[in-house]
Every structure is written in structure tokens, then in C-alpha cells.
Design an enzyme around this catalytic site. Structure first.
Site: not given
Ligand code: UDX
Length: 446
Positions: A32, A129, A219, A268, A271
Site C-alpha cells: 500500500d 471494479t 451490482n 448506500g 459500491c
Molecule cells: C455490495 C454487493 O452485495 C457485493 O457483492 C459487492 O461486492 C459490493 O457491493 P456491500 O456494499 O457490502 O456489497 O453491501 P450490501 O450488503 O450489498 O448492501 C448494500 C446496501 O443495500 C446497504 O446500504 C443495505 O442496507 C441496503 N439493502 C440491502 C437494502 O436497503 N435492502 C435490502 O434488502 C438489502
């Protein structure tokens, strides 16, 4: 001889990947540019909250008592170039300031720094990504800059880990996708992932553009699913329906499935929001923008949720925020993470604060990050203290701790027993029983 692996970029993705590769038995060097990250990781400290990651790290970092010693960290690209047979690129690709497109500067500079130091055959594996087309461009750049020439190969191997489950997702992925230009790369990657492959993990071999697209497509699908149920929540509110029962009922259809159908204040994080925007921007450059115009709608449904929560809160406190106290439970973008990047919870808290309320936030893990991003909000060391004197309590990130709160005890300290559940995760009965006025998104008011 066992493969030697470098992992370039030691954020959520890289730190987890490096520790996981050491766990799988490889010698690993994490790289890093930030000395403070390297120092922390070398001391066995993870600079963010990710369940299980610190334990995994401590099992392998060289110099720590009882550790395997297979994992080290450095800021030196010279060392990395000399060390690795396989180099994983795990640097971040944030959204560009003021634009939808993704900022490739960290990926580009990692390749520019590493390539001139590749003096023996090596495989560079991109995990970040990136916009489709990047891998082909970077492969050409690699061949141009590397002293070994064509023996420096590139593969693209998107990462699907979820924050909060990063260790599990990395050690036991649900699929491994590799975009390769030749058989040698595929063979090497099969060696790297021998352990998960032996568990039966599907291994999908594709070309570069497909591998890059798999990630953005996945995504986009997830974001669309969340915005779909949030759109249904809007209709339910207008028609007096119940989106939670609706999600349950449609989810029994296997083709639909129950996961990712939780309505609330929306998605949010680092990603989903930026990935769908970068995907739209890239499709535009390719002349395929029409194919993704629906993602604009997905994005705007999602952003509307935050505004809607602000309006529900305003109504709950009698129509205006001036002189009102608002307690906010949750600051991270999702539970089991201290990540506040594009967090719906903090966004709502910030908007309400700007409109004149006295907002007090509590989060089990994200307090420092939240304070750094929004220093003007008030912060309290517990849910109970955040709720002190509140005219309304907002539940905005569904930590287990909040589901287990005692509504009666909380009721003793607030000014008014009003709670808004922005995640459809609290049990309405428990709260209503103790005299709370309980309102949630997409469900009947009483
Ligand atoms: C996501 C993808 O799931 C993952 O595969 C990718 O590699 C990176 O982006 P992450 O950002 O860690 O992962 O979060 P994730 O669990 O996907 O949730 C994303 C957002 O959606 C969160 O803010 C969560 O609160 C919201 N969410 C999730 C909802 O509002 N409703 C749901 O039913 C599921």
C-alpha cells in the site's frame, strides 16, 4: 514451490484478500502507498471494523506471537515486483468528483508502478471494479512496460465480497469468475483458488469484457431489486398496503427469492451507488446508454427514500424541525460495518440537522468515521443517551443492538414516544405495546 502472492491496495478488499490468501497457505506480501495502513496491518491491526478480519490477520502476520509468518506488508513496489508470481490489484475505484464515471487513477498508477518492476514471468490479476474495456487496455500497458514483455500477463477476477461478511465471502465465495487471455493464466488461478474449488465453488472462465461486466451487472441487479421493493413501498403507502408482507409473499416464488427485498431508506455504501453510475457512464461512452436508462430510475427511487424519511420525521415532530430533538440510531451504511461512505442513515441525519433540528447520532461501530464526515452533528455514546429528550427516534441502520433495545426503557428518556423505522427491522408490536407511536416505511401507520 508454492506461489508467492502480492496484494496491492490494502483497504476492505485488499486487507481481507491478503489475509485469506495467507490462510490458504500462500506466502503473501500486502502493498500500500499509505505508510500508516502498512504500519497498522504489520502490527496486526485492521484500520476498519470487519468481523473476524483482525483474528485472521493476526494468525498470519510475520512477527506476531503464534502467527504463521506468511503475511507481510510493505510500501515498496520494488519489493513487490521481485516477490510475486501472482499480483492482485485491489485498489479502490471511487466515483469521480462531479461526474458519474469511475476514477481509475489508483488502478492506473498501480499498474504503472508495478509493471516496470516485473523482471520474471508474473500474472497480474485485477480485482477492482472497473469500467468494461479497462482490462484490455491495462494488458497492453503491462506488455509495453514490463521488462519480461509478454510473460507479464493480465487476468480479471472480480470480487463479490460484502462488507460485514468479507472474510466468509473471500474464503468461501459463491462463485469465482476469471477473465483471461490465455491458458497459463487460467491454470495459475486454479492453483490460487484450489481450496475453494475443492469445495465445489463454481469457476466461470470468460474473456476480459465479460468478467468486468459480471461485477457491474451483479451490482446493478442487486440495486434494482432494492429499488423495486422500495417502489412497491411507495405504492403500498399510497394504497394502505403492507410492503413487508408483500415482499414475503412474492419472495416465496423461487424465481424472485426473498433476499434483498427489504424496503427502507435504500442502499448506500462504497459500491452499489457508484457502480451503477459508473456503469451508466461507461455504457454512454460505448453508445449503449439506452440499455441502462432504467438504472437512472433505480438511482432516483433510491435517493427519494432518504427525502421521504426526512418528511416522515418532519411530520412526526409536528411539521417543522426548529427546536426539535431527533435521535438517530445508526450511522454506517449497513450493520456490521463502520463504513459511512454514502450512508443513507448519515445522509438523513445531515439533512434534518441542516433544517434546524438538534440531531444526536449513535452507532455501535461507526462513530469515529461519522464524526469525521459530519462533525456538526451531535454524537452520544449509547442509544439511550442519543434518545434523551428526543421528540422522535429514527432507526436508520439495522444493527442487532437496536432490535434488542427495550422500548420501555427508551420510553422513559424521550420527550415523546415516537419512532420511525427506516429499515423495517424493528418489531412494531413490541414498540406499540409500550405506548410508542410506531411508523415505518411502506406499511400502514397503525
Ligand atoms: C455490495 C454487493 O452485495 C457485493 O457483492 C459487492 O461486492 C459490493 O457491493 P456491500 O456494499 O457490502 O456489497 O453491501 P450490501 O450488503 O450489498 O448492501 C448494500 C446496501 O443495500 C446497504 O446500504 C443495505 O442496507 C441496503 N439493502 C440491502 C437494502 O436497503 N435492502 C435490502 O434488502 C438489502
Amino acid at each position: 514451490m508454492a506461489l508467492k502472492i502480492t496484494v496491492i491496495g490494502t483497504g476492505y478488499l485488499g486487507a481481507t484478500h491478503a489475509a485469506a490468501m495467507a490462510e490458504l497457505g500462500f506466502e503473501v506480501l500486502g502493498v500500500d502507498v499509505a505508510q500508516d495502513k502498512v504500519d497498522a496491518l504489520s502490527a496486526g491491526r485492521v484500520p476498519m471494523y470487519e468481523p473476524g478480519l483482525e483474528e485472521l490477520l493476526r494468525r498470519h502476520v510475520a512477527g506476531l506471537p503464534g502467527a504463521s509468518g506468511r503475511l507481510r506488508f510493505t510500501t515498496s513496489y520494488d519489493e513487490a515486483g521481485e516477490y510475486g508470481d501472482v499480483h492482485f490489484l485491489c485498489v479502490n475505484t471511487p466515483q469521480k468528483r462531479g461526474e458519474y464515471a469511475c476514477d481509475m487513477s489508483h488502478v492506473d498508477s498501480a499498474v504503472e508502478s508495478l509493471a516496470p518492476r516485473l523482471r520474471r514471468p508474473a500474472l497480474v490479476v485485477g480485482k477492482s471494479t472497473v469500467p468494461v474495456g479497462s482490462a484490455a487496455r491495462l494488458a497492453a500497458r503491462l506488455a509495453e512496460l514490463a521488462p519480461v514483455g509478454a510473460d507479464a500477463e493480465l487476468a480479471w477476477n472480480p470480487e463479490f465480497l460484502r462488507e460485514g461478511f468479507a472474510v466468509q465471502d473471500t474464503l468461501h465465495p459463491d462463485r469465482i469468475v476469471v477473465g483471461v487471455a490465455g491458458e497459463r493464466a487460467e491454470k495459475l488461478l486454479r492453483e490460487v483458488y484450489a481450496a475453494p474449488l475443492a469445495e465445489g465453488t463454481p469457476f466461470v472462465v470468460t474473456d476480459y469484457p465479460t468478467a468486468e461486466l459480471v461485477k457491474t451487472a451483479a451490482n446493478s441487479f442487486l440495486a434494482t431489486k432494492i429499488s423495486f421493493i422500495n417502489a412497491m413501498a411507495e405504492v403500498c403507502e399510497a394504497a394502505d398496503g403492507d410492503v413487508v408482507r408483500l415482499a414475503e409473499a412474492i419472495g416465496y416464488d423461487e424465481r424472485i427469492g426473498r433476499k434483498f427485498l427489504r424496503a427502507g431508506i435504500g442502499f448506500g455504501g462504497g459500491c452499489l451507488p457508484k457502480d451503477i453510475r459508473a456503469f451508466m457512464a461507461r455504457a454512454g461512452e460505448l453508445g449503449a446508454d439506452q440499455a441502462l436508462t432504467f438504472l437512472r430510475e433505480v438511482d432516483s427511487i433510491n435517493m427519494r427514500r432518504r427525502g421521504h424519511m426526512v418528511e416522515l420525521a418532519r411530520t412526526a415532530v409536528g411539521g417543522g424541525f426548529l427546536g426539535k430533538r431527533v435521535a438517530v440510531l445508526g450511522a454506517s451504511f449497513k450493520p456490521d460495518s463502520d463504513d459511512v461512505r454514502d450512508s443513507p442513515a448519515l445522509n438523513v441525519a445531515g439533512q434534518i440537522h441542516l433544517q434546524g433540528a438538534q440531531v444526536t447520532v449513535y452507532d455501535p461501530k461507526a462513530m469515529d468515521n461519522a464524526r469525521a464526515l459530519f462533525p456538526t452533528l451531535s454524537y452520544a455514546p449509547s442509544a439511550l443517551e442519543a434518545a434523551h429528550g428526543a421528540h422522535v427516534v429514527l432507526h436508520l441502520t439495522e444493527w442487532r443492538e437496536f432490535r434488542e433495545l427495550d422500548p420501555a426503557a427508551l420510553g422513559e428518556v424521550v420527550a415523546e414516544r415516537r419512532v420511525l423505522d427506516g429499515r423495517n427491522a424493528l418489531d412494531p408490536e413490541r414498540w406499540r405495546e409500550t405506548g410508542w407511536h410506531f411508523r415505518t416505511m411502506g406499511r400502514p401507520a397503525a
